[in-house]
Design an enzyme around this catalytic site. Structure first.
Site, PDB file in Angstrom:
ATOM      1  N   TYR A 109      38.895  31.625  41.362  1.00  0.00           N
ATOM      2  CA  TYR A 109      38.629  32.594  40.149  1.00  0.00           C
ATOM      3  C   TYR A 109      37.118  32.114  39.778  1.00  0.00           C
ATOM      4  O   TYR A 109      37.030  30.786  39.567  1.00  0.00           O
ATOM      5  CB  TYR A 109      39.419  32.688  39.327  1.00  0.00           C
ATOM      6  N   ARG A 158      50.183  31.802  46.114  1.00  0.00           N
ATOM      7  CA  ARG A 158      50.171  33.401  45.814  1.00  0.00           C
ATOM      8  C   ARG A 158      49.418  33.951  47.098  1.00  0.00           C
ATOM      9  O   ARG A 158      48.574  33.522  47.599  1.00  0.00           O
ATOM     10  CB  ARG A 158      49.238  33.749  44.537  1.00  0.00           C
ATOM     11  N   HIS A 161      45.755  39.082  46.691  1.00  0.00           N
ATOM     12  CA  HIS A 161      46.196  40.164  45.480  1.00  0.00           C
ATOM     13  C   HIS A 161      44.923  40.502  44.837  1.00  0.00           C
ATOM     14  O   HIS A 161      43.978  39.614  44.566  1.00  0.00           O
ATOM     15  CB  HIS A 161      47.270  39.856  44.827  1.00  0.00           C
ATOM     16  N   HIS A 163      44.019  41.896  40.779  1.00  0.00           N
ATOM     17  CA  HIS A 163      44.407  42.326  39.498  1.00  0.00           C
ATOM     18  C   HIS A 163      43.606  43.737  38.897  1.00  0.00           C
ATOM     19  O   HIS A 163      42.743  43.756  39.154  1.00  0.00           O
ATOM     20  CB  HIS A 163      44.175  41.174  38.336  1.00  0.00           C
TER      21      HIS A 163
END
Length: 235
Positions: A109, A158, A161, A163
């Protein structure tokens, strides 16, 4: 303060446990810190809550491109994301403010709190904010995020995906959710996705692949907010 049986109307009805994500997710310690320990209490919405300042007047939109171009192109598989915001009655929600963020193609990120040792991508912008058009739709050009390990979780990864945060007309109206990609093997093991017990409801968290994209893979997805009958109105 203690409430008796006759005061049950004071509390917000519990969510449908079959179709909604569990508040505290086993294996994900942070959820216990983010979920209220007591039942939610009702609070009457007055003019102050239902009028300005509206999110659109305070939250500025960005461009709809997180991937870049040419020498400043982010690394990874290009995707075109077509998202529609609708309510539970199927009616579009024009003007909804939609925030999007996800990790890069290495699972990193663009945020100082990300301790993952995956490499950063200086050409990946990391987040965007778009206003839905008159039909409740937004479009985003980005790269497909990677899977990444969850710290201190014993080997839980994870799946890819994205958000989303959806703002309504006022600050009290907000939905935060995630979108998953079809065919990902880690979907079956993800604690967040599988916190939704009902298979049909869980499948609505997964985007739909749209064949025929020219220079990018295309996906469609719906973000569903509360129905019109449950939405507060101006006095």
């Amino acid at each position: 303060m203690v409430y008796g049986v006759n005061d049950m109307a004071y509390f917000v009805p519990r969510r449908d446990a079959r179709t909604q994500s569990a508040g505290e997710v086993p294996g994900y310690a942070q959820t216990a810190q983010r979920w209220p320990a007591q039942p939610l209490a009702r609070r009457a919405h007055g003019i102050a809550e239902l009028s300005g300042p509206q999110p659109r007047s305070r939250l500025k939109t960005t461009g709809g491109d997180l991937a870049g171009h040419g020498a400043r192109r982010a690394i990874g598989q290009l995707i075109d994301l077509r998202v529609s915001v609708v309510d539970e009655d199927g009616a579009p929600v024009p003007g909804a403010m939609v925030e999007i963020w996800h990790c890069n193609a290495a699972g990193k990120y663009r945020h100082p709190n990300d301790s993952n040792d995956a490499p950063e991508d200086p050409n990946f912008h990391g987040a965007a904010r778009l206003a839905a058009d008159g039909h409740g739709r937004i479009e985003l050009r980005t790269i497909k995020p990677a899977a990444y390990p969850v710290p201190d979780s014993g080997g839980w990864w994870r799946p890819p995906h994205i958000h989303f945060s959806v703002w309504g007309r006022v600050w009290l109206s907000r939905l935060v959710t995630q979108m998953f990609f079809p065919g990902e093997p880690l979907n079956e093991r993800d604690h967040i996705l599988n916190a939704v017990p009902d298979p049909a409801s869980r499948s609505r968290c997964v985007a739909r692949f749209v064949p025929g994209g020219a220079n990018a893979l295309a996906y469609e997805h719906q973000l569903v907010v509360r129905g019109r009958k449950a939405a507060p109105r101006m006095p």
